[in-house]
Design a protein around this motif. Structure first.
Motif, PDB file in Angstrom:
ATOM      1  N   TYR A 144      94.259 -78.138  -1.968  1.00  9.26           N
ATOM      2  CA  TYR A 144      93.098 -77.384  -2.451  1.00  9.26           C
ATOM      3  C   TYR A 144      92.308 -78.239  -3.437  1.00  9.26           C
ATOM      4  CZ  TYR A 144      95.150 -73.171  -0.475  1.00  9.26           C
ATOM      5  OH  TYR A 144      95.649 -72.230   0.391  1.00  9.26           O
ATOM      6  N   LEU A 145      91.026 -77.956  -3.496  1.00 11.37           N
ATOM      7  CA  LEU A 145      90.170 -78.598  -4.489  1.00 11.37           C
ATOM      8  C   LEU A 145      89.570 -77.525  -5.386  1.00 11.37           C
ATOM      9  CD1 LEU A 145      87.923 -81.254  -2.707  1.00 11.37           C
ATOM     10  CD2 LEU A 145      89.712 -81.684  -4.401  1.00 11.37           C
ATOM     11  N   VAL A 146      89.531 -77.829  -6.669  1.00 10.53           N
ATOM     12  CA  VAL A 146      88.869 -76.956  -7.639  1.00 10.53           C
ATOM     13  C   VAL A 146      87.813 -77.802  -8.332  1.00 10.53           C
ATOM     14  CG1 VAL A 146      89.175 -75.587  -9.734  1.00 10.53           C
ATOM     15  CG2 VAL A 146      90.975 -75.597  -7.984  1.00 10.53           C
ATOM     16  N   SER A 147      86.560 -77.409  -8.228  1.00 15.49           N
ATOM     17  CA  SER A 147      85.489 -78.122  -8.907  1.00 15.49           C
ATOM     18  C   SER A 147      85.167 -77.376 -10.197  1.00 15.49           C
ATOM     19  CB  SER A 147      84.253 -78.186  -7.999  1.00 15.49           C
ATOM     20  OG  SER A 147      83.132 -78.621  -8.750  1.00 15.49           O
ATOM     21  N   ALA A 148      85.168 -78.100 -11.301  1.00 19.40           N
ATOM     22  CA  ALA A 148      85.009 -77.443 -12.603  1.00 19.40           C
ATOM     23  C   ALA A 148      84.031 -78.204 -13.486  1.00 19.40           C
ATOM     24  CB  ALA A 148      86.368 -77.339 -13.300  1.00 19.40           C
ATOM     25  N   ASP A 149      83.237 -77.465 -14.255  1.00 22.25           N
ATOM     26  CA  ASP A 149      82.441 -78.080 -15.320  1.00 22.25           C
ATOM     27  C   ASP A 149      83.402 -78.680 -16.352  1.00 22.25           C
ATOM     28  OD1 ASP A 149      79.968 -77.376 -14.290  1.00 22.25           O
ATOM     29  OD2 ASP A 149      79.276 -76.413 -16.139  1.00 22.25           O
ATOM     30  N   ILE A 150      82.969 -79.719 -17.031  1.00 20.21           N
ATOM     31  CA  ILE A 150      83.841 -80.363 -18.018  1.00 20.21           C
ATOM     32  C   ILE A 150      83.594 -79.822 -19.430  1.00 20.21           C
ATOM     33  CG2 ILE A 150      82.322 -82.329 -18.585  1.00 20.21           C
ATOM     34  CD1 ILE A 150      86.115 -82.555 -18.051  1.00 20.21           C
ATOM     35  N   ASP A 151      82.453 -79.176 -19.661  1.00 25.37           N
ATOM     36  CA  ASP A 151      82.130 -78.699 -21.018  1.00 25.37           C
ATOM     37  C   ASP A 151      82.753 -77.327 -21.257  1.00 25.37           C
ATOM     38  OD1 ASP A 151      80.493 -77.516 -19.144  1.00 25.37           O
ATOM     39  OD2 ASP A 151      78.735 -77.413 -20.460  1.00 25.37           O
ATOM     40  N   MET A 152      84.030 -77.210 -20.881  1.00 24.30           N
ATOM     41  CA  MET A 152      84.752 -75.943 -20.915  1.00 24.30           C
ATOM     42  C   MET A 152      86.192 -76.218 -21.345  1.00 24.30           C
ATOM     43  SD  MET A 152      82.596 -73.709 -19.024  1.00 24.30           S
ATOM     44  CE  MET A 152      83.692 -72.458 -18.395  1.00 24.30           C
ATOM     45  N   LYS A 153      86.875 -75.161 -21.755  1.00 18.86           N
ATOM     46  CA  LYS A 153      88.305 -75.298 -22.045  1.00 18.86           C
ATOM     47  C   LYS A 153      89.061 -74.096 -21.476  1.00 18.86           C
ATOM     48  CE  LYS A 153      88.253 -72.924 -26.459  1.00 18.86           C
ATOM     49  NZ  LYS A 153      88.251 -73.006 -27.914  1.00 18.86           N
ATOM     50  N   PHE A 154      90.321 -74.318 -21.182  1.00 22.98           N
ATOM     51  CA  PHE A 154      91.175 -73.218 -20.742  1.00 22.98           C
ATOM     52  C   PHE A 154      91.720 -72.529 -21.978  1.00 22.98           C
ATOM     53  CE2 PHE A 154      91.013 -76.194 -17.262  1.00 22.98           C
ATOM     54  CZ  PHE A 154      90.858 -75.372 -16.152  1.00 22.98           C
ATOM     55  N   ALA A 206      78.843 -68.747 -10.296  1.00 21.57           N
ATOM     56  CA  ALA A 206      78.729 -69.827 -11.276  1.00 21.57           C
ATOM     57  C   ALA A 206      79.195 -71.133 -10.645  1.00 21.57           C
ATOM     58  CB  ALA A 206      79.597 -69.517 -12.493  1.00 21.57           C
ATOM     59  N   ALA A 207      78.408 -72.188 -10.822  1.00 24.04           N
ATOM     60  CA  ALA A 207      78.824 -73.503 -10.309  1.00 24.04           C
ATOM     61  C   ALA A 207      79.898 -74.132 -11.194  1.00 24.04           C
ATOM     62  CB  ALA A 207      77.629 -74.438 -10.204  1.00 24.04           C
ATOM     63  N   ALA A 208      80.180 -73.512 -12.327  1.00 19.27           N
ATOM     64  CA  ALA A 208      81.166 -74.090 -13.246  1.00 19.27           C
ATOM     65  C   ALA A 208      82.597 -74.000 -12.717  1.00 19.27           C
ATOM     66  CB  ALA A 208      81.081 -73.403 -14.605  1.00 19.27           C
ATOM     67  N   LEU A 209      82.848 -73.186 -11.697  1.00 17.53           N
ATOM     68  CA  LEU A 209      84.196 -73.100 -11.116  1.00 17.53           C
ATOM     69  C   LEU A 209      84.127 -72.543  -9.704  1.00 17.53           C
ATOM     70  CD1 LEU A 209      87.241 -73.553 -11.932  1.00 17.53           C
ATOM     71  CD2 LEU A 209      87.332 -71.090 -12.338  1.00 17.53           C
ATOM     72  N   TYR A 210      84.442 -73.383  -8.748  1.00 18.65           N
ATOM     73  CA  TYR A 210      84.540 -72.940  -7.359  1.00 18.65           C
ATOM     74  C   TYR A 210      85.512 -73.867  -6.653  1.00 18.65           C
ATOM     75  CZ  TYR A 210      81.503 -76.892  -6.270  1.00 18.65           C
ATOM     76  OH  TYR A 210      80.996 -78.160  -6.149  1.00 18.65           O
ATOM     77  N   GLY A 211      85.889 -73.499  -5.456  1.00 19.40           N
ATOM     78  CA  GLY A 211      86.826 -74.374  -4.755  1.00 19.40           C
ATOM     79  C   GLY A 211      87.315 -73.768  -3.465  1.00 19.40           C
ATOM     80  N   GLY A 212      88.406 -74.330  -2.977  1.00 16.16           N
ATOM     81  CA  GLY A 212      88.970 -73.859  -1.723  1.00 16.16           C
ATOM     82  C   GLY A 212      89.818 -74.944  -1.093  1.00 16.16           C
ATOM     83  N   VAL A 254      91.765 -81.265  -8.955  1.00 14.66           N
ATOM     84  CA  VAL A 254      90.694 -80.776  -9.833  1.00 14.66           C
ATOM     85  C   VAL A 254      89.626 -81.860  -9.882  1.00 14.66           C
ATOM     86  CG1 VAL A 254      90.139 -79.836 -12.097  1.00 14.66           C
ATOM     87  CG2 VAL A 254      92.486 -79.775 -11.264  1.00 14.66           C
ATOM     88  N   VAL A 255      88.398 -81.501  -9.564  1.00 12.48           N
ATOM     89  CA  VAL A 255      87.317 -82.484  -9.622  1.00 12.48           C
ATOM     90  C   VAL A 255      86.455 -82.181 -10.833  1.00 12.48           C
ATOM     91  CG1 VAL A 255      85.387 -83.533  -8.393  1.00 12.48           C
ATOM     92  CG2 VAL A 255      87.280 -82.524  -7.115  1.00 12.48           C
ATOM     93  N   VAL A 256      86.414 -83.135 -11.769  1.00  8.72           N
ATOM     94  CA  VAL A 256      85.517 -82.974 -12.916  1.00  8.72           C
ATOM     95  C   VAL A 256      84.669 -84.230 -13.072  1.00  8.72           C
ATOM     96  CG1 VAL A 256      86.815 -81.286 -14.277  1.00  8.72           C
ATOM     97  CG2 VAL A 256      87.353 -83.713 -14.511  1.00  8.72           C
ATOM     98  N   PHE A 257      83.447 -84.009 -13.488  1.00  2.11           N
ATOM     99  CA  PHE A 257      82.537 -85.120 -13.751  1.00  2.11           C
ATOM    100  C   PHE A 257      82.401 -85.297 -15.243  1.00  2.11           C
ATOM    101  CE2 PHE A 257      81.673 -83.975  -9.492  1.00  2.11           C
ATOM    102  CZ  PHE A 257      81.203 -85.115  -8.861  1.00  2.11           C
ATOM    103  N   ALA A 258      82.496 -86.545 -15.684  1.00  4.59           N
ATOM    104  CA  ALA A 258      82.284 -86.863 -17.100  1.00  4.59           C
ATOM    105  C   ALA A 258      81.377 -88.080 -17.138  1.00  4.59           C
ATOM    106  CB  ALA A 258      83.607 -87.119 -17.805  1.00  4.59           C
ATOM    107  N   ILE A 259      80.103 -87.826 -16.976  1.00  2.00           N
ATOM    108  CA  ILE A 259      79.109 -88.890 -16.902  1.00  2.00           C
ATOM    109  C   ILE A 259      78.420 -89.029 -18.268  1.00  2.00           C
ATOM    110  CG2 ILE A 259      77.091 -89.744 -15.625  1.00  2.00           C
ATOM    111  CD1 ILE A 259      79.151 -89.153 -13.595  1.00  2.00           C
TER     112      ILE A 259
END
Ligand code: 2GW
Ligand code: MN
Length: 296
Positions: free
Chosen positions: A148-158, A208-214, A60-65
């Motif tokens: 696999y990689l999953v790119s996700a926005d960080i300002d979200m919750k499951f 949405a760019a908030a969740l994509y991958g492959g 899971v790739v998340v950015f927290a800048i």
């Protein structure tokens, strides 16, 4: 990588059989015109999928800048509850503030890897340069560490199950604001000067760019292409209207995703009313004070 390399072997399992003449969903589109499944509740059996994706490692790739480190705690806590439960997971946290990454107890087989990255003064550069960083780290480590990689926005919750049903060579998510819209209403980049330009008479979906991958190889190709496109834009003095989301949409128009996630997988409860065919909200925006969180 079950769907890319070979057909996985599964053990004897007991499950209700599918009925060819009784489709489980008749209220939503289940297949793109290029025959990629669109993932909705009621369309898959997690027991079968978990067996197929046994021994898969998901990155899971998340950015927290900068101030966005505040979102890490809820993201990680809810991911531990709902995201790829029972599978191997590496959370790659790309941050300029490693000391601010919270310690969250993780289930077995799951770990956090903190990757220190630079920050940019302009927030547009923060979001745009994510593609460059994903591209670089894919070559450096992701390719050797995960399937696999999953790119996700960080300002979200499951808030509900997100599992291996999403995994495929290349997947994107239907943006919750546009899944029912005509393509002319999509907020694609419309200026021909930009590399992200999509004409009015083209377009499948607004992703949405908030969740994509492959697979790592496909996400590497995507991120590299989007980064190159932003460099060309920069040289031409233009910046795409929705930043890397615009470039992502351009890429996915000409590299058709092999799975598409329904808006169950990216939702915003404050912005949108839940329609009845959205049975589950799995990954939802966390309300944020834009002025406060985005100021320096
Ligand atoms: C972003 C905008 C304005 C000010 C700061 C930031 C910012 C973003 C930041 O200071 N630090 C940071 O780590 N980010 C990362 O970029 C973080 O992972 C965040 O989730 C992601 C996207 O920014 P976000 O979530 O504030 O933008 P949204 O929720 O409006 O998301 C959509 O639009 C973005 C582009 O404008 C992206 O395409 C994003 O993927 C979209 O979901
Ligand atoms: Mn966001």
């Amino acid at each position: 990588c079950p769907d890319t390399c070979r057909v996985p072997r599964v053990p004897r399992m007991l499950y209700p059989k599918a009925h060819v003449l009784q489709p489980t969903r008749v209220d939503v589109l289940l297949m793109t015109p290029w025959f990629a499944p669109i993932i909705w509740d009621g369309t898959y059996d997690s027991a079968i999928l978990n067996a197929q994706f046994k021994n898969t490692t998901i990155g899971v790739v998340v950015f927290a800048i900068k101030k966005y480190v505040v979102f890490l705690k809820l993201f990680l806590e809810t991911a531990e509850k709902y995201f790829m439960v029972g599978h191997r997971v590496i959370y790659y946290i790309l941050t300029d503030r490693p000391a601010d990454v919270p310690q969250i107890p993780l289930q077995e087989g799951r770990r956090v890897v903190i990757l220190q990255v630079r920050n940019y003064t302009r927030w547009q550069d923060v979001v745009l340069h994510r593609m460059e960083m994903i591209s670089n780290f894919s070559q450096q480590r992701f390719l050797h560490e995960v399937d696999y990689l999953v790119s996700a926005d960080i300002d979200m919750k499951f808030s509900d199950h997100v599992g291996v049903e999403i995994l495929s060579s290349l997947f994107g998510t239907l943006h919750p604001g546009f899944y029912a819209s005509d393509r002319r209403r999509f907020t694609y980049e419309r200026r021909p000067l930009s590399q992200a330009y999509i004409p009015e008479d083209e377009g499948d979906f607004y992703y949405a760019a908030a969740l994509y991958g492959g697979s790592v190889a496909e996400v590497y190709r995507l991120a590299t292409a989007c980064h190159q496109a932003t460099l060309i834009d920069k040289a031409n003095g233009i910046e795409a209207v929705w930043h890397e989301e615009s470039h992502l949409n351009k890429y996915l128009l000409y590299h058709k995703p092999t799975k598409v996630l329904s808006p169950e997988y990216v939702w915003d409860e404050r912005m949108l009313r839940k329609p009845p065919y959205l049975r589950r909200l799995r990954y939802v925006a966390v309300p944020k004070n834009h002025a406060q969180i985005r100021s320096r």
